[in-house]
Design an enzyme around this catalytic site. Structure first.
Site, short mmCIF file in Angstrom:
data_model
loop_
_atom_site.label_atom_id
_atom_site.label_comp_id
_atom_site.label_asym_id
_atom_site.label_seq_id
_atom_site.Cartn_x
_atom_site.Cartn_y
_atom_site.Cartn_z
N THR A 9 24.58 -30.49 -9.32
CA THR A 9 24.64 -29.02 -9.23
C THR A 9 26.08 -28.52 -9.14
OG1 THR A 9 24.37 -29.25 -6.86
CG2 THR A 9 22.39 -28.70 -8.12
N TRP A 12 29.48 -27.84 -14.19
CA TRP A 12 28.94 -28.06 -15.53
C TRP A 12 27.43 -28.33 -15.49
CZ3 TRP A 12 28.98 -26.30 -19.91
CH2 TRP A 12 28.86 -26.99 -21.10
N GLY A 13 26.97 -29.08 -14.50
CA GLY A 13 25.53 -29.31 -14.39
C GLY A 13 24.78 -28.00 -14.29
N ARG A 33 22.65 -31.46 -1.65
CA ARG A 33 22.61 -30.70 -0.39
C ARG A 33 21.44 -29.74 -0.36
NH1 ARG A 33 27.19 -27.58 0.21
NH2 ARG A 33 27.83 -28.08 -1.90
N TYR A 49 29.57 -23.05 -6.43
CA TYR A 49 30.31 -23.29 -7.67
C TYR A 49 30.39 -22.08 -8.59
CZ TYR A 49 30.40 -28.26 -6.53
OH TYR A 49 30.64 -29.47 -5.93
N LYS A 191 41.48 -36.43 -23.09
CA LYS A 191 42.03 -35.05 -23.06
C LYS A 191 42.28 -34.59 -21.62
CE LYS A 191 38.45 -32.57 -21.44
NZ LYS A 191 38.48 -31.63 -20.32
N ASP A 244 38.50 -29.98 -27.80
CA ASP A 244 38.49 -30.05 -26.34
C ASP A 244 39.92 -30.12 -25.78
OD1 ASP A 244 37.40 -30.12 -23.85
OD2 ASP A 244 36.49 -32.10 -24.02
N SER A 254 40.86 -24.85 -16.70
CA SER A 254 40.74 -26.31 -16.67
C SER A 254 41.29 -26.85 -15.36
CB SER A 254 41.51 -26.94 -17.84
OG SER A 254 41.85 -28.28 -17.53
N ARG A 255 40.47 -27.64 -14.65
CA ARG A 255 40.90 -28.22 -13.38
C ARG A 255 42.02 -29.22 -13.59
NH1 ARG A 255 35.19 -28.92 -12.37
NH2 ARG A 255 35.37 -30.17 -14.24
#
Ligand SMILES: NC(=O)c1ccc[n+]([C@@H]2O[C@H](COP(=O)([O-])OP(=O)(O)OC[C@H]3O[C@@H](n4cnc5c(N)ncnc54)[C@H](O)[C@@H]3O)[C@@H](O)[C@H]2O)c1
Ligand SMILES: O=P(O)(O)OC[C@H](O)CO
Length: 333
Positions: A9, A12-13, A33, A49, A191, A244, A254-255
């Site tokens: 969760t 992206w999920g 959780r 999120y 990437k 990508d 982007s993280r």
């Protein structure tokens, strides 16, 4: 109706669950959780999120993996790459024979240097015809707003890829099929590492020539590794390669890019990790990608430079100087 279990969760999920539901699938989200899962089930919001996103009401959420996986046509796996093996070991006995396993993950396992599809095949004991990979320029934060994007659905069995393509095709999300699983996965994993390098350049105040050079030479490294591992070089010019890479290296969403930017600005590794709440896969995968390259006799100087900064604490300025001082060579070799 196609039944999908989305395992994870995180950003992206959760967004992928929305895509599947919008495409007409019956979707169950599994999370660790209870509190978060209850809130998703009750309020249709993933507070941790994606607090701004109201999820389709049909999505169910549970902490019970058996309930999520029961009767699934597709089990869509979306946990951090380095945790896949342990998570999947718990889920594998619950996965039914008709279920195909889909990887949303972009990483290479530390130690084994296995791609996520290889970990899935090994841990779940399934053949390549039951493993699907989704990879492309897919920043969750944009797709959450249903902004148009495309992706690649890769499987050794094209018919299975087509089935999943249909399951996740919406007016805003356009999946293309490919049978080059190796190329698609390497594109996604490497990437993230190049995104760290470009982020560092950004944080150091460097301009677009430097960033374009890192992107282009990063793609050359990825292609070199891919060719040795049997990938189709055309894949790297597509969505799972160049597509990508461009999204990750251009976007503050982007993280990996953000993580690199913080390092380039002079934050320490510990400070950067503390400032990062979500998974920046390149931080760990830079080491496994370099390991994979070395085991196959492939040179990846930018990946090596990222490892030097992130894991050996070398200053970004010094590492960049080293990259520029490498001996001159032809562009294509
Ligand atoms: N976020 C994006 O834009 C995006 C897009 C495409 C691909 N991906 C890939 O998808 C994968 C998942 O990314 P994400 O963005 O959803 O990550 P995230 O950090 O947002 O979420 C990770 C999820 O995994 C769960 N999890 C399960 N077991 C865990 C464990 N042992 N340790 C830590 N977390 C655990 C967490 O609770 C969380 O729900 C990554 O490989 C990432 O590269 C992400
Ligand atoms: O936020 P990042 O750096 O993990 O990138 C997210 C997606 O992989 C972009 O396609």
């Amino acid at each position: 109706m196609t039944r999908c279990a989305v395992m994870g969760t995180g950003s992206w999920g959760t967004v992928f669950a929305m895509i599947l539901a919008d495409a007409g699938c019956e979707v169950t989200l599994w999370g660790r959780r209870q509190e978060l899962v209850d809130a998703i089930d009750r309020d249709h919001v993933n507070r941790d999120y994606l607090p701004e996103l109201t999820l389709p009401a049909g999505i169910r959420a549970t902490t019970d993996a058996a309930a999520a996986l029961a009767g699934a046509d597709f089990a869509v796996l979306s946990v951090p790459s380095q945790t896949l093996r342990d998570n999947l070991a718990l889920w594998a006995p619950l996965i039914e024979p008709q279920t195909a396993l889909v990887s949303l993950m972009k990483g290479v396992e530390l130690g084994t240097v296995k791609r996520m599809s290889e970990v899935i095949a090994e841990v779940a004991g399934v053949g390549p015809e039951r493993v699907v990979v989704v990879s492309g320029p897919n920043l969750a934060g944009e797709i959450a707003n249903r902004q148009p994007a495309a992706t690649v659905v890769a499987c050794a069995d094209e018919e299975v890829a087509k089935r999943f393509q249909k399951a996740c095709h919406t007016p805003y999300f356009r999946p293309y099929t490919n049978t080059d699983v190796v190329g698609c996965e390497l594109g996604g994993a490497v990437k993230n590492v190049i995104g760290l390098a470009v982020g560092m350049a950004n944080g150091m105040g460097l301009g677009d020539n430097t960033k374009a050079t890192l992107i282009t030479r990063g793609l050359a490294e990825t292609t070199r590794l891919g060719l040795v591992l049997g990938a189709d070089p055309h894949t790297f010019a597509g969505l799972a390669g160049m597509g990508d890479l461009v999204a990750t290296c251009s976007s503050p969403l982007s993280r990996n890019n953000t993580f690199g930017t913080n390092l380039g600005r002079g934050m320490t590794l510990a400070e950067t990790i503390a400032a990062t709440s979500q998974t920046a896969e390149g931080v760990k995968s830079c080491e496994s990608v370099l390991d994979l390259a070395r085991r196959n006799g492939v040179e990846m100087p930018i990946v090596e430079a990222v490892v030097d900064v992130v894991h050996k604490g070398r200053p970004t300025q010094e590492v960049l100087k080293g990259l520029m001082a490498r001996s001159a060579k032809p562009e294509r070799r």
